[in-house]
Write a protein that holds these residues in place. Structure first.
Motif: not given
Ligand SMILES: [Zn+2]
Ligand SMILES: [Zn+2]
Length: 389
Positions: A196-224
């Motif tokens: 299972f995937l658990f996020f701590g507090d997180v802001e949107p990639d769309s407004i983050a100075a250093e967006p990292r969420n897409r990396n997490v989604w990419r890693s999750a995608a192949e397992k879904i």
């Protein structure tokens, strides 16, 4: 094969100190007293007292062992924790562990997280804010042993059947300090390879100075969905919150946008997998069959429809509605808002408001190819009567 039992000891976003982020889990085949994993540690004994008063059999082992029910005190259950896995060191995520550190007794507990997070926790135990009860070395025999995780793509074994992968995520900007980093964890039940995937507090990639969420989604995608279809992610605010007042958190609009990115990653991964499959066929099939196959598999724009079929997203960390703006509990309001938004995108994902005391049992079934619509069975015990297949 069942994977994990997860109990939401606390799931709020503050300020109620009896309902701060803390999820207790264990591999299904083990008993709670074999060793509990705490995922964040905002609430502790007070919340446990509250839950055990309402659900005295919450940590009953009879469903595993067939033994007679024995009541356990809050401090006894809390003492079964062997590992604290911390997303970031904000007080609403570590408060319970800090307050309890000197009174748990027994062996030293591992505090597992990013190195920078553990440095922040170490500073709390400097002797000024709280006594020195944490060390980087188990040889010091202090109640807490700080155990950093690498932020590479490797899984680290933290117990006999549990491994964890940490990925950094952005949790807003701090003046003069730049990005404040939080963590997302992939938590794997090694015997079944379920995660299972658990996020701590997180802001949107769309407004983050250093967006990292897409990396997490990419890693999750192949397992879904076969390996991974349970995602815990925060949505602190209700709809309509202005971007400049998010303070490093998500709102329903942004969570929907993030899940749309995940759906794109899943869709893209499947398309690549199908093209690769088609190439395999090419070696074996006739020219006519090959042409037909290619047309079916790779033509047309990628569709997100159903990309997240079988995935359940548990919404966490909703900020209390102290002004009484909503008639429903705020976590239900927010989850409903997210559900409406993802339904409009036809993502086919189920949004569930986590409630304090919710007991989630993840039960895996034999995986089927995703093209046949593989699904898992989830049973939520406790305050929710949701059962889905
Ligand atoms: Zn935070
Ligand atoms: Zn928080």
């Amino acid at each position: 094969m069942p994977a994990f039992n997860i109990i939401a000891l606390g799931c709020g976003g503050g300020p109620d100190e009896h309902n701060l982020s803390c999820y207790l889990f264990k591999p299904h085949e083990q008993s709670w007293d074999d060793g509990i994993f705490a995922l964040d540690a905002g609430s502790s004994i007070g919340a446990l007292n509250k839950l055990l008063a309402e659900q005295p059999e919450l940590f009953d082992m009879k469903q595993i062992t067939g033994s007679v029910h024995v009541s356990h005190s809050a401090s006894e259950v809390y003492s079964w924790i062997r590992n604290f896995i911390i997303t970031h060191a904000h007080l609403d995520h570590v408060n319970g562990m800090v307050l309890s550190a000197g009174s748990m007794g027994g062996p030293s507990r591992s505090v597992i997280g990013a190195h920078r997070c553990l440095q922040d926790i170490e500073s709390i135990f400097s002797g000024r804010i709280w006594p020195k009860l944490a060390s980087w070395s188990e040889a010091d025999s202090l109640p807490l042993t700080l155990t950093p995780l690498p932020d590479n793509d490797q899984y680290t074994s933290i117990a006999s059947s549990v491994s964890i992968r940490m990925m950094p995520i952005s949790h807003g900007q701090h003046e003069g300090l730049g990005t404040y980093w939080s963590s997302a964890f992939f938590i794997r039940h090694d015997p079944s390879a379920r995660e299972f995937l658990f996020f701590g507090d997180v802001e949107p990639d769309s407004i983050a100075a250093e967006p990292r969420n897409r990396n997490v989604w990419r890693s999750a995608a192949e397992k879904i969905p076969e390996q991974l279809n349970t995602i815990f992610i925060e949505c602190s605010w209700p709809s309509g919150r202005a971007d400049d007042r998010l303070y490093g958190h998500l709102s329903p609009e942004h969570l929907c946008a993030e899940l749309t990115v995940l759906a794109c990653e899943v869709s893209g991964y499947r398309k690549r997998a199908l093209v690769s499959l088609e190439h395999d066929y090419e070696r074996e099939e006739s020219h006519r069959a090959r042409k037909r196959q290619r047309k079916r598999l790779v033509s047309g724009p990628p569709s997100l429809h159903g990309a997240l079929n079988g995935v359940r997203v548990y919404v966490t960390h909703c900020k209390e509605d102290n002004q009484g703006d909503h008639q429903q509990p705020i976590h239900k309001v927010i989850a409903d808002q997210v559900q409406r938004l993802v339904d409009a995108q036809q993502l086919d994902v189920e949004i569930i408001a986590v409630e304090q005391g919710m007991h989630i049992l993840t039960v895996a079934i034999l995986p089927l190819p995703f093209t046949q619509g593989a699904r898992d069975v989830y049973i939520i015990i406790g305050r929710s009567d949701r059962t889905g297949i």
